[in-house]
Design a protein around this motif. Structure first.
Motif, PDB file in Angstrom:
ATOM      1  N   PHE A  35       0.845  -1.205   0.000  1.00  0.00           N
ATOM      2  CA  PHE A  35       0.000   0.000   0.000  1.00  0.00           C
ATOM      3  C   PHE A  35       0.881   1.256   0.000  1.00  0.00           C
ATOM      4  CE2 PHE A  35      -2.226   3.341   2.463  1.00  0.00           C
ATOM      5  CZ  PHE A  35      -3.167   3.664   1.492  1.00  0.00           C
ATOM      6  N   ALA A  36       1.916   1.246   0.852  1.00  0.00           N
ATOM      7  CA  ALA A  36       2.829   2.395   0.902  1.00  0.00           C
ATOM      8  C   ALA A  36       3.456   2.625  -0.473  1.00  0.00           C
ATOM      9  CB  ALA A  36       3.912   2.158   1.945  1.00  0.00           C
ATOM     10  N   SER A  37       3.777   1.525  -1.166  1.00  0.00           N
ATOM     11  CA  SER A  37       4.373   1.644  -2.508  1.00  0.00           C
ATOM     12  C   SER A  37       3.411   2.315  -3.486  1.00  0.00           C
ATOM     13  CB  SER A  37       4.707   0.266  -3.077  1.00  0.00           C
ATOM     14  OG  SER A  37       5.657  -0.359  -2.288  1.00  0.00           O
ATOM     15  N   LYS A  38       2.127   2.014  -3.318  1.00  0.00           N
ATOM     16  CA  LYS A  38       1.139   2.646  -4.217  1.00  0.00           C
ATOM     17  C   LYS A  38       1.092   4.157  -3.979  1.00  0.00           C
ATOM     18  CE  LYS A  38      -2.153  -1.014  -3.844  1.00  0.00           C
ATOM     19  NZ  LYS A  38      -3.537  -1.352  -3.576  1.00  0.00           N
ATOM     20  N   VAL A  39       1.178   4.542  -2.702  1.00  0.00           N
ATOM     21  CA  VAL A  39       1.144   5.968  -2.369  1.00  0.00           C
ATOM     22  C   VAL A  39       2.402   6.647  -2.928  1.00  0.00           C
ATOM     23  CG1 VAL A  39       0.983   7.652  -0.504  1.00  0.00           C
ATOM     24  CG2 VAL A  39      -0.172   5.454  -0.270  1.00  0.00           C
ATOM     25  N   ILE A  40       3.554   5.979  -2.758  1.00  0.00           N
ATOM     26  CA  ILE A  40       4.810   6.554  -3.273  1.00  0.00           C
ATOM     27  C   ILE A  40       4.742   6.635  -4.804  1.00  0.00           C
ATOM     28  CG2 ILE A  40       7.320   6.238  -3.446  1.00  0.00           C
ATOM     29  CD1 ILE A  40       7.177   4.819  -0.676  1.00  0.00           C
ATOM     30  N   SER A  41       4.189   5.593  -5.423  1.00  0.00           N
ATOM     31  CA  SER A  41       4.071   5.575  -6.885  1.00  0.00           C
ATOM     32  C   SER A  41       3.274   6.792  -7.374  1.00  0.00           C
ATOM     33  CB  SER A  41       3.371   4.272  -7.305  1.00  0.00           C
ATOM     34  OG  SER A  41       3.091   4.265  -8.664  1.00  0.00           O
ATOM     35  N   ARG A  42       2.193   7.088  -6.667  1.00  0.00           N
ATOM     36  CA  ARG A  42       1.376   8.243  -7.058  1.00  0.00           C
ATOM     37  C   ARG A  42       2.203   9.522  -6.969  1.00  0.00           C
ATOM     38  NH1 ARG A  42      -3.373   9.883  -3.164  1.00  0.00           N
ATOM     39  NH2 ARG A  42      -1.522  10.603  -2.076  1.00  0.00           N
ATOM     40  N   GLU A  43       2.987   9.646  -5.899  1.00  0.00           N
ATOM     41  CA  GLU A  43       3.815  10.853  -5.738  1.00  0.00           C
ATOM     42  C   GLU A  43       4.906  10.921  -6.812  1.00  0.00           C
ATOM     43  OE1 GLU A  43       3.354  13.425  -3.653  1.00  0.00           O
ATOM     44  OE2 GLU A  43       1.505  12.351  -3.136  1.00  0.00           O
ATOM     45  N   VAL A  44       5.510   9.754  -7.125  1.00  0.00           N
ATOM     46  CA  VAL A  44       6.571   9.724  -8.136  1.00  0.00           C
ATOM     47  C   VAL A  44       6.002  10.179  -9.481  1.00  0.00           C
ATOM     48  CG1 VAL A  44       8.054   8.152  -9.483  1.00  0.00           C
ATOM     49  CG2 VAL A  44       7.983   7.969  -6.988  1.00  0.00           C
ATOM     50  N   ASN A  45       4.776   9.756  -9.775  1.00  0.00           N
ATOM     51  CA  ASN A  45       4.171  10.133 -11.047  1.00  0.00           C
ATOM     52  C   ASN A  45       3.856  11.617 -11.130  1.00  0.00           C
ATOM     53  OD1 ASN A  45       4.291   7.622 -12.212  1.00  0.00           O
ATOM     54  ND2 ASN A  45       2.371   6.961 -11.290  1.00  0.00           N
ATOM     55  N   ARG A  46       3.806  12.281  -9.988  1.00  0.00           N
ATOM     56  CA  ARG A  46       3.556  13.721  -9.965  1.00  0.00           C
ATOM     57  C   ARG A  46       4.852  14.513  -9.856  1.00  0.00           C
ATOM     58  NH1 ARG A  46      -0.989  15.837  -7.104  1.00  0.00           N
ATOM     59  NH2 ARG A  46       0.509  16.700  -5.651  1.00  0.00           N
ATOM     60  N   LEU A 164       9.421  -1.063  -8.225  1.00  0.00           N
ATOM     61  CA  LEU A 164      10.075  -0.278  -9.280  1.00  0.00           C
ATOM     62  C   LEU A 164       9.063   0.696  -9.866  1.00  0.00           C
ATOM     63  CD1 LEU A 164      12.372   0.170 -11.397  1.00  0.00           C
ATOM     64  CD2 LEU A 164      11.406  -1.745 -12.678  1.00  0.00           C
ATOM     65  N   TYR A 165       9.424   1.981  -9.855  1.00  0.00           N
ATOM     66  CA  TYR A 165       8.559   2.991 -10.458  1.00  0.00           C
ATOM     67  C   TYR A 165       9.133   3.281 -11.834  1.00  0.00           C
ATOM     68  CZ  TYR A 165       7.813   3.162  -5.448  1.00  0.00           C
ATOM     69  OH  TYR A 165       7.593   2.788  -4.144  1.00  0.00           O
ATOM     70  N   GLY A 166       8.663   2.525 -12.819  1.00  0.00           N
ATOM     71  CA  GLY A 166       9.204   2.642 -14.175  1.00  0.00           C
ATOM     72  C   GLY A 166       8.085   2.920 -15.150  1.00  0.00           C
ATOM     73  N   SER A 167       8.181   2.309 -16.342  1.00  0.00           N
ATOM     74  CA  SER A 167       7.118   2.541 -17.330  1.00  0.00           C
ATOM     75  C   SER A 167       5.796   2.013 -16.771  1.00  0.00           C
ATOM     76  CB  SER A 167       7.474   1.884 -18.665  1.00  0.00           C
ATOM     77  OG  SER A 167       7.950   0.580 -18.446  1.00  0.00           O
ATOM     78  N   SER A 168       5.876   1.046 -15.865  1.00  0.00           N
ATOM     79  CA  SER A 168       4.735   0.729 -15.002  1.00  0.00           C
ATOM     80  C   SER A 168       5.317   0.556 -13.601  1.00  0.00           C
ATOM     81  CB  SER A 168       4.031  -0.541 -15.482  1.00  0.00           C
ATOM     82  OG  SER A 168       4.941  -1.605 -15.498  1.00  0.00           O
ATOM     83  N   THR A 169       4.432   0.470 -12.609  1.00  0.00           N
ATOM     84  CA  THR A 169       4.916   0.257 -11.246  1.00  0.00           C
ATOM     85  C   THR A 169       4.827  -1.226 -10.945  1.00  0.00           C
ATOM     86  OG1 THR A 169       4.295   2.448 -10.507  1.00  0.00           O
ATOM     87  CG2 THR A 169       4.448   0.772  -8.801  1.00  0.00           C
ATOM     88  N   MET A 170       5.942  -1.803 -10.507  1.00  0.00           N
ATOM     89  CA  MET A 170       5.962  -3.240 -10.269  1.00  0.00           C
ATOM     90  C   MET A 170       6.528  -3.563  -8.909  1.00  0.00           C
ATOM     91  SD  MET A 170       7.342  -5.868 -13.062  1.00  0.00           S
ATOM     92  CE  MET A 170       7.200  -7.497 -12.352  1.00  0.00           C
ATOM     93  N   LEU A 171       5.851  -4.455  -8.194  1.00  0.00           N
ATOM     94  CA  LEU A 171       6.370  -4.919  -6.904  1.00  0.00           C
ATOM     95  C   LEU A 171       6.869  -6.351  -7.074  1.00  0.00           C
ATOM     96  CD1 LEU A 171       4.910  -4.298  -3.430  1.00  0.00           C
ATOM     97  CD2 LEU A 171       5.514  -6.624  -4.036  1.00  0.00           C
ATOM     98  N   VAL A 172       8.100  -6.590  -6.680  1.00  0.00           N
ATOM     99  CA  VAL A 172       8.708  -7.920  -6.773  1.00  0.00           C
ATOM    100  C   VAL A 172       9.125  -8.321  -5.361  1.00  0.00           C
ATOM    101  CG1 VAL A 172      10.656  -9.231  -7.719  1.00  0.00           C
ATOM    102  CG2 VAL A 172       9.513  -7.503  -9.127  1.00  0.00           C
ATOM    103  N   TYR A 173       8.729  -9.519  -4.926  1.00  0.00           N
ATOM    104  CA  TYR A 173       9.096  -9.898  -3.553  1.00  0.00           C
ATOM    105  C   TYR A 173       9.380 -11.387  -3.454  1.00  0.00           C
ATOM    106  CZ  TYR A 173       5.249 -12.767  -1.823  1.00  0.00           C
ATOM    107  OH  TYR A 173       4.414 -13.815  -1.588  1.00  0.00           O
ATOM    108  N   THR A 174      10.061 -11.745  -2.372  1.00  0.00           N
ATOM    109  CA  THR A 174      10.222 -13.158  -2.019  1.00  0.00           C
ATOM    110  C   THR A 174      10.056 -13.302  -0.509  1.00  0.00           C
ATOM    111  OG1 THR A 174      11.604 -15.115  -2.117  1.00  0.00           O
ATOM    112  CG2 THR A 174      12.766 -13.041  -1.750  1.00  0.00           C
TER     113      THR A 174
END
Ligand code: FDP
Length: 335
Positions: A35-46, A164-174
């Motif tokens: 969820f935090a990543s989604k919020v950061i992603s929104r800010e990065v896009n702005r 990763l905040y790139g051409s799309s936002t992607m979460l990768v985890y293990t």
């Protein structure tokens, strides 16, 4: 919606059901990091709107101070983690000391080591950046946690990953059961499973290193890079060079396409530049779970017992065969 569309939360629940004793705390923690990543992603896009809406250090039209994006990302993460009652403290690239959870909030048995926004020199120029996280279980007797809880070897991580905040936002985890990648559907506001059981190609297609520093490298490393340029082991004519200068983006490309990322020690940075706790160790966990490797040139990154929360380390990370190869070349430096 198609039945096979797997949201991140549904995936976490499925994973949790495999462990009947699990009480859901860990799942909830991962879900809140997402969820935090989604919020950061929104800010990065702005981010590009900074000049219009106000620059860092200035006051915006609402009279608020506009923060730098990396500090903002830190605050967002901390605010979300503070409330959960699952975490007893954290280490962040943005703070010198171990960060404890304020007394007014309950705490839990996990610590998070994080780089809230890695690759910050790329923010102003619209190049991909990322958030890196690593989760450990608390080991100290201190009920509200302390640095000792963060200073654990990489192999003790219970989960790690990056967004990763790139051409799309992607979460990768293990979490030690393979590597999963989720792409953010902006319209739904949901991370959807897009990359199941990621495995890194055996042979590196790319080598990623800042060659501007090559005059400061050891002879062994110089030889390895020559080998990388000319090696025909894959039936090709040597590897290609790709270097964005943004760790998450460079690692992510190499994870999917096959490659080795190198940030060595050199004569002006004897310990390299990258940080063990929240850059090298979490990406090493992801790499290993994907069939790759990570080394500091002598030792497996996952085996290093840290002594300082902001400790730096040389890093060789990616396709297993190539990490072995660079270690072999660098062994010549110690003879
Ligand atoms: P940055 O300085 O932009 O924050 O960890 C820091 C980092 O970026 C990594 O993301 C990146 O891989 C590396 O530094 C780039 O360093 P160089 O500019 O020395 O190549």
């Amino acid at each position: 919606m198609q039945d096979n569309v797997m949201t991140l939360d549904r995936h976490f629940l499925d994973q949790q059901r495999k462990y009947p004793q699990a009480r859901g705390a860990f799942t909830k923690l991962l879900s809140e990091i997402a969820f935090a990543s989604k919020v950061i992603s929104r800010e990065v896009n702005r981010a590009g709107l900074g000049d219009i809406l106000g620059r860092a250090g200035y006051v915006n039209i609402q009279g608020e101070h506009v923060q730098k994006l990396d500090l903002k990302a830190h605050d967002m993460m901390v605010r979300i983690l503070n409330h959960l009652g699952l975490v007893c403290g954290l280490v962040s690239e943005e703070k010198e000391e171990f960060v404890t959870i304020p007394d007014r909030y309950p705490v839990g048995n996990y610590v998070v080591n994080m780089d809230p926004l890695d690759g910050s020199s790329n923010i102003d120029v619209n190049v991909s950046i990322g958030t890196i996280f690593s989760i450990h279980r608390k080991i100290s007797d201190n009920p509200r946690g302390c640095a000792q809880d963060s200073l654990q070897a990489g192999f003790k991580q219970v989960a790690a990953g990056y967004t990763l905040y790139g051409s799309s936002t992607m979460l990768v985890y293990t979490s030690g059961q393979g590597v999963y990648g989720f792409t953010l559907d902006q319209a739904l506001g949901e991370f959807l499973l897009s990359h199941k059981n990621i495995t890194i190609p055996e042979n590196a297609k790319y080598y990623s290193v800042n060659e501007a520093y090559s005059t400061r490298w050891t002879p062994g490393l110089k030889k390895y890079i020559e080998y990388a340029k000319t090696s025909k082991s894959d039936g090709g004519c040597g590897m290609s060079h790709r270097y964005i200068g943004s760790l998450v983006a460079d690692f992510h490309r190499n994870l999917l396409k096959g490659g080795i990322f190198l940030y060595p020690a050199d004569t002006s940075s004897p310990n390299g530049k990258l940080r063990l706790l929240y850059e090298a160790a979490p990406l090493a966990f992801v790499a290993e779970q994907a069939g790759g490797k990570a080394s500091n040139g002598k030792e497996n990154i996952m085996d290093i017992i840290p002594s300082d929360i902001h400790q730096r380390t040389p890093l060789f990370l990616g396709s297993a065969r190539d990490v072995d190869q660079v270690v072999k070349y660098m062994a010549e430096d110690n003879q």
